[in-house]
Design a protein around this motif. Structure first.
Motif, PDB file in Angstrom:
ATOM      1  N   GLN A  68      33.024   6.981  19.932  1.00  0.00           N
ATOM      2  CA  GLN A  68      33.584   6.212  21.044  1.00  0.00           C
ATOM      3  C   GLN A  68      34.347   4.988  20.534  1.00  0.00           C
ATOM      4  N   LEU A  69      33.805   4.348  19.535  1.00  0.00           N
ATOM      5  CA  LEU A  69      34.471   3.186  18.949  1.00  0.00           C
ATOM      6  C   LEU A  69      35.771   3.591  18.266  1.00  0.00           C
ATOM      7  N   ALA A  70      35.769   4.761  17.648  1.00  0.00           N
ATOM      8  CA  ALA A  70      36.982   5.240  16.984  1.00  0.00           C
ATOM      9  C   ALA A  70      38.127   5.371  17.983  1.00  0.00           C
ATOM     10  N   GLN A  71      37.833   5.815  19.193  1.00  0.00           N
ATOM     11  CA  GLN A  71      38.873   5.940  20.213  1.00  0.00           C
ATOM     12  C   GLN A  71      39.335   4.576  20.714  1.00  0.00           C
ATOM     13  N   ALA A  72      38.423   3.611  20.733  1.00  0.00           N
ATOM     14  CA  ALA A  72      38.789   2.266  21.195  1.00  0.00           C
ATOM     15  C   ALA A  72      39.771   1.584  20.255  1.00  0.00           C
ATOM     16  N   LEU A  73      39.869   2.052  19.026  1.00  0.00           N
ATOM     17  CA  LEU A  73      40.803   1.439  18.075  1.00  0.00           C
ATOM     18  C   LEU A  73      42.254   1.586  18.518  1.00  0.00           C
ATOM     19  N   ASP A  74      42.577   2.614  19.276  1.00  0.00           N
ATOM     20  CA  ASP A  74      43.948   2.759  19.787  1.00  0.00           C
ATOM     21  C   ASP A  74      44.346   1.515  20.587  1.00  0.00           C
ATOM     22  N   GLY A  75      43.462   1.090  21.479  1.00  0.00           N
ATOM     23  CA  GLY A  75      43.759  -0.070  22.299  1.00  0.00           C
ATOM     24  C   GLY A  75      43.844  -1.357  21.498  1.00  0.00           C
ATOM     25  N   VAL A  76      43.063  -1.461  20.431  1.00  0.00           N
ATOM     26  CA  VAL A  76      43.108  -2.645  19.579  1.00  0.00           C
ATOM     27  C   VAL A  76      44.466  -2.752  18.893  1.00  0.00           C
ATOM     28  N   ILE A  77      44.932  -1.661  18.321  1.00  0.00           N
ATOM     29  CA  ILE A  77      46.231  -1.688  17.634  1.00  0.00           C
ATOM     30  C   ILE A  77      47.360  -1.930  18.625  1.00  0.00           C
ATOM     31  N   GLU A  78      47.288  -1.332  19.793  1.00  0.00           N
ATOM     32  CA  GLU A  78      48.302  -1.585  20.824  1.00  0.00           C
ATOM     33  C   GLU A  78      48.344  -3.070  21.192  1.00  0.00           C
ATOM     34  N   ALA A  79      47.181  -3.702  21.231  1.00  0.00           N
ATOM     35  CA  ALA A  79      47.136  -5.124  21.578  1.00  0.00           C
ATOM     36  C   ALA A  79      47.767  -5.986  20.490  1.00  0.00           C
ATOM     37  N   TYR A  80      47.559  -5.635  19.225  1.00  0.00           N
ATOM     38  CA  TYR A  80      48.240  -6.357  18.148  1.00  0.00           C
ATOM     39  C   TYR A  80      49.757  -6.207  18.280  1.00  0.00           C
ATOM     40  N   GLU A  81      50.220  -5.011  18.586  1.00  0.00           N
ATOM     41  CA  GLU A  81      51.666  -4.783  18.721  1.00  0.00           C
ATOM     42  C   GLU A  81      52.243  -5.580  19.889  1.00  0.00           C
ATOM     43  N   ASP A  82      51.529  -5.606  20.995  1.00  0.00           N
ATOM     44  CA  ASP A  82      52.000  -6.360  22.152  1.00  0.00           C
ATOM     45  C   ASP A  82      52.024  -7.855  21.860  1.00  0.00           C
ATOM     46  N   TYR A  83      50.993  -8.332  21.190  1.00  0.00           N
ATOM     47  CA  TYR A  83      50.962  -9.757  20.832  1.00  0.00           C
ATOM     48  C   TYR A  83      52.109 -10.104  19.893  1.00  0.00           C
ATOM     49  N   GLN A  84      52.374  -9.255  18.918  1.00  0.00           N
ATOM     50  CA  GLN A  84      53.469  -9.536  17.981  1.00  0.00           C
ATOM     51  C   GLN A  84      54.813  -9.604  18.718  1.00  0.00           C
ATOM     52  N   ARG A  85      55.038  -8.686  19.634  1.00  0.00           N
ATOM     53  CA  ARG A  85      56.302  -8.690  20.381  1.00  0.00           C
ATOM     54  C   ARG A  85      56.481  -9.983  21.168  1.00  0.00           C
ATOM     55  N   LYS A  86      55.417 -10.416  21.827  1.00  0.00           N
ATOM     56  CA  LYS A  86      55.526 -11.608  22.671  1.00  0.00           C
ATOM     57  C   LYS A  86      55.558 -12.880  21.838  1.00  0.00           C
ATOM     58  N   LEU A  87      54.847 -12.880  20.722  1.00  0.00           N
ATOM     59  CA  LEU A  87      54.915 -14.016  19.808  1.00  0.00           C
ATOM     60  C   LEU A  87      56.309 -14.130  19.208  1.00  0.00           C
ATOM     61  N   ALA A  88      56.911 -12.999  18.871  1.00  0.00           N
ATOM     62  CA  ALA A  88      58.256 -12.996  18.290  1.00  0.00           C
ATOM     63  C   ALA A  88      59.276 -13.570  19.261  1.00  0.00           C
ATOM     64  N   LEU A  89      59.145 -13.246  20.547  1.00  0.00           N
ATOM     65  CA  LEU A  89      60.059 -13.795  21.549  1.00  0.00           C
ATOM     66  C   LEU A  89      59.866 -15.297  21.685  1.00  0.00           C
ATOM     67  N   HIS A  90      58.643 -15.723  21.706  1.00  0.00           N
ATOM     68  CA  HIS A  90      58.372 -17.153  21.860  1.00  0.00           C
ATOM     69  C   HIS A  90      58.856 -17.951  20.651  1.00  0.00           C
ATOM     70  N   GLU A  91      58.580 -17.461  19.458  1.00  0.00           N
ATOM     71  CA  GLU A  91      58.942 -18.188  18.242  1.00  0.00           C
ATOM     72  C   GLU A  91      60.372 -17.910  17.786  1.00  0.00           C
ATOM     73  N   GLU A  92      61.056 -16.956  18.436  1.00  0.00           N
ATOM     74  CA  GLU A  92      62.403 -16.542  18.057  1.00  0.00           C
ATOM     75  C   GLU A  92      62.439 -16.094  16.595  1.00  0.00           C
ATOM     76  N   MET A  93      61.409 -15.326  16.225  1.00  0.00           N
ATOM     77  CA  MET A  93      61.291 -14.764  14.875  1.00  0.00           C
ATOM     78  C   MET A  93      60.900 -13.297  15.029  1.00  0.00           C
ATOM     79  N   PRO A  94      61.874 -12.385  14.994  1.00  0.00           N
ATOM     80  CA  PRO A  94      61.593 -10.974  15.296  1.00  0.00           C
ATOM     81  C   PRO A  94      60.510 -10.346  14.427  1.00  0.00           C
ATOM     82  N   ASP A  95      60.403 -10.772  13.175  1.00  0.00           N
ATOM     83  CA  ASP A  95      59.463 -10.137  12.250  1.00  0.00           C
ATOM     84  C   ASP A  95      58.209 -10.969  11.996  1.00  0.00           C
ATOM     85  N   ILE A  96      57.921 -11.924  12.842  1.00  0.00           N
ATOM     86  CA  ILE A  96      56.741 -12.751  12.634  1.00  0.00           C
ATOM     87  C   ILE A  96      55.473 -11.892  12.647  1.00  0.00           C
ATOM     88  N   ALA A  97      54.531 -12.225  11.799  1.00  0.00           N
ATOM     89  CA  ALA A  97      53.282 -11.468  11.718  1.00  0.00           C
ATOM     90  C   ALA A  97      52.289 -11.989  12.756  1.00  0.00           C
TER      91      ALA A  97
END
Length: 261
Positions: A68-97
């Motif tokens: 069950q935890l293995a399946q929950a990892l999909d949502g964790v990685i999706e959340a990192y990707e979403d955070y990176q996209r929104k952080l990049a817009l805010h900081e105006e740095m497309p490749d920010i980690a």
């Protein structure tokens, strides 16, 4: 409830699970103080990312099934990707980690923890997406431990002899020493000093705070992942932060070959 650490009571587990699972709905309907709408979006995305990761770790601590935890990892990685996209817009740095792993040991620990979870729970398919978020910001080839965790799953990783944070020295050395007994002792040393090394982390000693209920588990997933990938003897490890049954689960599957070994 078949808890994996003694600090977590059934009541705390239920309260913390409810709290973490409610984070996304809360921020969909509430505003957050911020300097701009873009900053607010990035801060909310970070809250969601943290909640999903901590919910997964809480599930492990609380005894939830590993599949069950293995399946929950999909949502964790999706959340990192979403955070990176929104952080990049805010900081105006497309490749920010999303994680500043060179400057902040707690960000680095989070990164190798998530890598370790993907490895142990047999979700190596998620590692290219996770690594890309950091690699684009120039972190590829920056740290020995990261490269040694990823090289079995991703092509063309770097062969480097440097790491950013001293706490990981015993674990890195355990990979490279020739004597299996020495490697075993280094693994023990790493696990024994792990918790104290993060005494300033926000989650440190959270099990002592009955009112806040912020405890979700203390786990050195990266240590078990290294033991799995490199065939280290973990029989002498006694510290509670070592996720032994997750390692035993991983060992039902053959680890991928490591280039150069």
């Amino acid at each position: 409830m078949n808890r994996r650490q003694v600090f977590l009571s059934h009541q705390q587990y239920q309260q913390q699970r409810e709290s973490l699972e409610g984070v996304e709905a809360h921020w969909r309907s509430h505003s957050m103080m911020a300097d701009s709408p873009l900053q607010e979006a990035s801060l909310k995305a970070w809250e969601v990312q943290q909640a999903r990761l901590h919910r997964l770790i809480l599930g492990y601590t609380g005894g939830e099934p590993l599949e069950q935890l293995a399946q929950a990892l999909d949502g964790v990685i999706e959340a990192y990707e979403d955070y990176q996209r929104k952080l990049a817009l805010h900081e105006e740095m497309p490749d920010i980690a999303p994680l500043a792993i060179d400057d902040y040991p707690y960000d680095f620990e989070e990164y190798v923890q998530v890598i370790g979870l993907c490895i142990l729970l047999q979700r190596g398919d998620l590692l290219p997406r996770l690594a890309l978020l950091q690699d684009r910001a120039g972190y590829k080839g920056d740290d020995t431990l990261v490269e040694d965790l990823l090289k079995a799953y991703l092509p063309d990783r770097e062969d480097v002899d440097q790491w950013n944070h001293e706490v990981y020295t015993p674990l890195v050395k355990a990979i490279y020493v020739d004597d299996p007994d020495e490697a075993r002792e280094l693994l023990v040393e790493y696990c024994n000093q792990w918790y104290l090394a993060f005494e300033h982390a926000s989650w440190h000693d959270s099990h002592l705070d009955d009112e806040d209920g912020g405890y979700f588990g203390y786990w050195a997933f990266e240590a078990a992942a290294i033991a799995y990938l490199y065939g280290l003897d973990d029989s002498a490890v006694r510290h509670m932060v070592f996720p032994r049954d997750m390692l035993e689960y991983a060992r039902r599957f053959s680890p991928p070959p490591i280039p150069g070994r």
